[in-house]
Motif scaffolding. Structure first.
Motif: not given
Ligand SMILES: [Zn+2]
Lengths: 343, 93
Positions: A23-24, A38, A149-153, A155-156, A193-194, A196
């Motif tokens: 997703p994304g 990117k 966990h949030p949906r975006s998790a 991806q991790r 992890l990102p 940054d």
């Protein structure tokens, strides 16, 4: 690629290994994924990594030697955190406290690896084992539901891994606060992890609101004990803690890492599946995640390694294809009381 | 940057990063922590995005306020900080 009928018609990035099941992620006309699009050129990235490393080294210079321990290290006994510990001790000359969380599913070889690495580096080491009933309840719930966990998790990591990472990170924070240790180090690598987060400061007052909500949610899912494992002491809000993830700035291939820590006597466990070097529970997370979401939970970190030339594309694809079968993870599901029909 | 384009750029970041859309269920006033859409990792990413994109530094009062938890609240915080003396001007187009 996945063990799911109908999921074979995927678009794959021509550079990394991300695909259209994730997703994304979108693709341009040339077949390049949105993350690769990117991603700045290598020389820009090298400058960014150098800048981030200078920031990290600056804070290390300012804090080193002021307290009995400069740094608490989230030391899983796996390859990456072993390499981090070596870097902190040998390159940055930090006085480290290595902390391993025994989640009840550590590989039989982990204790030997922890002793070998900490012994060779002359580092104090603590093994902390949270209550088994709590951990079992947490893993059971995380295996059968994604709600905590949030949906975006996704991806991790798998839901199981995300819950475990929460317990580990909170415990490291607790130790840092209790023992007045200014730096926490983790062994996260690119794609986990990102970028940054190679160096960042946690202002606990700033995070208090978000943490309180998270603790309430975890108590609701995992029971009252979750407050001990995800919450912080009341006086925590007055403190700042620095978190470093040195691996995000070190571009290393897995074979380089394993060769280096092999000199301490670290050996690769044979009971942890393809994607972990310390945890036998990991494959249950991989099994569930790939079936539920249609992509491997390690796809982002493998894509990152491929993108930066640290892993061959074919080798990454082979690892992503090596999904565990139910027969291999049934013993874990049985131990957690998770039925086949629940996952 | 006008209010609406500011709101849109933050909303776009949130949608892309946290994988949700603003609609009738998740509105610009929804508390995104309570709704389980942002966790501690996400919070770190969000703050880094705001501080970097709008050349601002959030204060302890901002973190303690209810505004930090919703899109509309964050737009208010960013607007106030950008208007405050001592802040650098925006580095976004
Ligand atoms: Zn790509």
């Amino acid at each position: 690629m996945m063990n799911r009928p109908g999921s074979l018609r995927l678009t794959w990035c021509r550079r990394c290994v991300l695909n259209s099941a994730v997703p994304g992620i979108s693709f341009d006309d040339t077949g390049l994924c949105s993350i690769c699009q990117k991603t700045p050129p290598e020389d820009t990235l090298a400058e960014q990594r150098a800048a981030s490393r200078r920031e990290m080294e600056d804070i290390i210079e300012k804090t080193r030697g002021a307290r009995p321990y400069d740094c608490v290290v989230a030391f899983s006994g796996g390859k990456d955190s072993s390499y981090v510990l070596k870097t902190l001790v040998e390159i940055y000359k930090l006085s480290c406290l290595a902390v391993t969380i025994d989640n009840g599913f550590l590989s039989r070889g982990v204790v030997d690896n922890c002793k070998a690495v900490c012994g060779a580096l002359g580092v104090d080491h603590i093994m902390f084992t949270p209550k088994t009933p709590f951990m079992t309840a947490m893993y059971r719930k995380s295996a059968t539901s994604e709600e905590m966990h949030p949906r975006s998790a996704i991806q991790r990591a798998s839901s199981i891994c995300n819950s475990c990472i929460g317990v580990i990170n909170t415990h490291m924070l607790r130790i840092a606060l209790q023992q007045n240790i200014p730096i926490i180090a983790g062994g996260y690598i690119g794609g986990q992890l990102p970028k940054d987060t190679a160096y960042f400061r946690i202002n606990l007052k700033a995070n208090a609101q978000q943490r309180a909500v998270a603790v309430r949610r975890f108590v609701g899912h995992f029971g009252e004990d979750a407050a001990d494992y995800f919450g912080l002491p009341p006086n925590a809000a007055d403190r700042d803690v620095v978190v470093i993830n040195p691996m995000l700035g070190l571009m290393l291939r897995e074979d380089e890492i394993i060769e280096t820590i092999g000199k301490f006597g670290w050996t690769r466990p044979t009971d942890t599946g393809v994607t972990s070097t310390n945890c036998r529970l990991n494959d249950l997370g991989v099994y569930i995640h790939s079936r539920r979401h249609g992509f491997h939970p390690y796809i982002f970190e493998m894509a990152d390694q491929v993108r930066h030339g640290l892993l061959d594309r074919e080798a990454a694809v082979a690892k992503l294809r090596a999904l565990p079968e139910y027969a291999q993870i049934q013993w874990i599901a049985d131990r957690l009381g998770v039925g086949h029909n629940e996952i | 940057m006008e209010d609406e384009s500011l709101r849109q750029s933050i909303a776009k970041f949130m949608s892309e990063t946290f994988l949700f859309e603003f609609d009738t269920t998740v509105t610009p006033d929804t508390n995104l922590f309570d709704a389980g859409l942002i966790d501690s990792f996400g919070f770190t990413q969000l703050i880094a995005f705001l501080e970097e994109t709008f050349a601002i530094t959030l204060t302890e009062d901002d973190f303690a306020s209810d505004d930090i938890s919703s899109l509309n609240g964050i737009v208010r915080i960013v607007n106030r900080l950008r208007a405050a003396p001592g802040q650098l001007s925006s580095n976004t187009p």
